[in-house]
Design an enzyme around this catalytic site. Structure first.
Site, short mmCIF file in Angstrom:
data_model
loop_
_atom_site.label_atom_id
_atom_site.label_comp_id
_atom_site.label_asym_id
_atom_site.label_seq_id
_atom_site.Cartn_x
_atom_site.Cartn_y
_atom_site.Cartn_z
N ASP A 108 0.97 -1.22 -0.09
CA ASP A 108 0.08 -0.12 0.05
C ASP A 108 0.70 1.05 0.09
O ASP A 108 0.65 2.17 -0.79
CB ASP A 108 -0.91 -0.15 1.28
CG ASP A 108 -2.04 0.94 0.97
OD1 ASP A 108 -2.40 1.43 -0.02
OD2 ASP A 108 -2.73 0.94 2.20
N HIS A 128 -4.51 2.78 -6.98
CA HIS A 128 -5.54 2.29 -6.30
C HIS A 128 -6.70 2.18 -7.03
O HIS A 128 -7.37 1.42 -6.71
CB HIS A 128 -5.87 3.39 -5.11
CG HIS A 128 -5.08 3.36 -3.76
ND1 HIS A 128 -3.76 3.66 -3.76
CD2 HIS A 128 -5.37 2.74 -2.86
CE1 HIS A 128 -3.00 3.17 -2.59
NE2 HIS A 128 -4.35 2.67 -1.92
N HIS A 178 -6.39 -1.36 -8.20
CA HIS A 178 -6.90 -2.13 -7.02
C HIS A 178 -8.26 -2.33 -6.83
O HIS A 178 -8.82 -3.51 -6.84
CB HIS A 178 -6.25 -1.60 -5.57
CG HIS A 178 -6.98 -2.30 -4.39
ND1 HIS A 178 -8.31 -1.45 -4.09
CD2 HIS A 178 -6.80 -3.20 -3.75
CE1 HIS A 178 -8.85 -2.01 -2.99
NE2 HIS A 178 -7.94 -3.31 -2.74
N HIS A 234 -5.28 -5.95 0.69
CA HIS A 234 -5.61 -4.49 -0.03
C HIS A 234 -4.22 -4.03 -0.84
O HIS A 234 -4.06 -3.81 -1.77
CB HIS A 234 -6.06 -3.38 0.82
CG HIS A 234 -5.88 -2.05 0.40
ND1 HIS A 234 -6.90 -1.43 -0.40
CD2 HIS A 234 -5.01 -1.01 0.41
CE1 HIS A 234 -6.76 -0.44 -0.76
NE2 HIS A 234 -5.46 -0.02 -0.16
#
Length: 366
Positions: A171, A254, A257, A271
């Site tokens: 992340d 992101h 993702h 995540h």
């Protein structure tokens, strides 16, 4: 041009710091509604109760049902209201923390965040990522302020599975590259303005810290050891990445993702693991220099982050599935539109396939 940088009211990090929760939170209120998993409650309740011993405070512990969804937020909000709670406390991983922040927001109460893992940059942000009850990304809930207190007990985090710390590195890995893309496009960050030099400096420091200490921290946590490298990486995953993404901006990593959440095969991935692959795909979109791609993919290989679709759980790569991911990544309002050039689902599909090919090739060489 308006620039802005935001962050939590107070950030405290250290080995055993949970024992001192009273001194950092007592001024916020005298009735605490604590949200954590059943195991999290079992591990932290004695420590919290001992810290508050002798004080006239009310402590309510409520188990988290596992998903940061509208239904779970409403359930907890109603319980906290029934108990007359004055402070919301979230203890656990990203979804617990995002839920606690949302509950506090809807009740207009202060919130204390206690991460037990360093798997995401959620603890410091004024943002909750909302999912459906089935775990599919639904929306971002933008909050008016950051948490009042973030309390990070690195001794506790060092005892969590190493995979969680590594996921946090995934992340955090996106932070610098997404902030860089937003600065190039002059995109507005989640802070409400364009990025500041301070936010960019923190984002770059985050990346450099991962490169310097990431592998050392992983190896230490595999032995449940809390070393200086672990302290540095926890700070990178939690604070540097938290400030960096929120005040620097999000871009393609992101969004990609979020696209992968539509595939059932990826639901067992954390995540940050999906964000790490999204970062590689973003660099492919940007046609980044090969030395930068090698550095990022090499880091992922060193610490164990996924660099191929197979490592994301996609054993059989179907074009129609990857195109669904690409379509979801480019949905209206997605952060991929902060890139300094127009991005289409076709571009994302090709970037994902290109990232997969690069990952496979460099795995053989490194």
């Amino acid at each position: 041009m308006i620039r802005a940088i935001i962050g939590p009211g107070k950030y405290v990090q250290g080995n055993g710091v949970l024992k001192h929760i009273k001194e950092h939170t007592l001024k916020l209120g005298s009735s605490f509604f604590v949200i954590a998993s059943e195991n999290g409650i079992k591990r932290t309740r004695p420590i919290i109760e001992e810290s508050f011993a002798g004080e006239k405070v009310k402590l309510i512990f409520e188990p988290f049902n596992g998903e940061c969804s509208e239904n779970e937020i409403n359930r907890l909000k109603n319980l906290a209201k029934e108990h007359g709670s004055e402070v919301i406390v979230g203890i656990g991983g990203g979804k617990v923390l995002d839920t606690a922040k949302a509950v506090a927001y809807y009740l207009s109460l202060p919130v204390v965040i206690v991460p037990t893992v360093a798997s995401t940059d959620a603890p410091c942000s004024a943002l909750s990522v909302i999912y459906t009850d089935e775990g599919v990304f639904s929306k971002y809930l933008f909050l008016p302020k950051n948490p009042d207190v973030v309390l990070v007990d690195t001794g506790m985090i060092a005892k969590a599975p190493a995979r969680l710390l590594v996921a946090g590195m995934g992340d955090a890995l996106a932070t610098y590259f997404e902030a860089r893309a937003c600065m190039r496009s002059n995109a507005k960050a989640l802070s409400g303005g364009q990025s500041t030099k301070a936010a960019m400096a923190l984002a770059e420091l985050c990346y450099r810290t991962l490169l310097e200490d990431g592998l050392k921290a992983k190896l230490a946590v595999e032995k449940k050891a809390c070393t200086p490298a672990v302290e540095n990486v926890v700070e990178a995953n939690t604070y540097l990445s938290g400030i960096g993404f929120e005040s620097g901006g999000l871009a393609a990593a992101h969004a990609i993702h979020n696209g992968f959440t539509v595939l059932h095969e990826c639901h067992q991935m954390y995540h940050g693991e999906k964000v790490a692959f999204g970062t590689i795909a973003q660099l492919v979109l940007e046609n980044s220099p090969m030395d930068e791609l090698e550095e990022v993919i090499g880091f992922c290989l060193d610490v164990g982050l996924p660099v191929t679709l197979e490592e994301l759980g996609i054993k059989e790569v179907k074009e129609e599935d990857i195109r669904k991911v690409a379509e979801a990544s480019c949905a209206e309002g997605e952060t991929i539109h902060n890139m300094p050039f127009k991005v289409t689902p076709e571009d994302v599909y090709n970037a994902i396939m290109g990232a997969d090919a690069l990952g496979k090739a460099l795995k053989k060489l490194m």
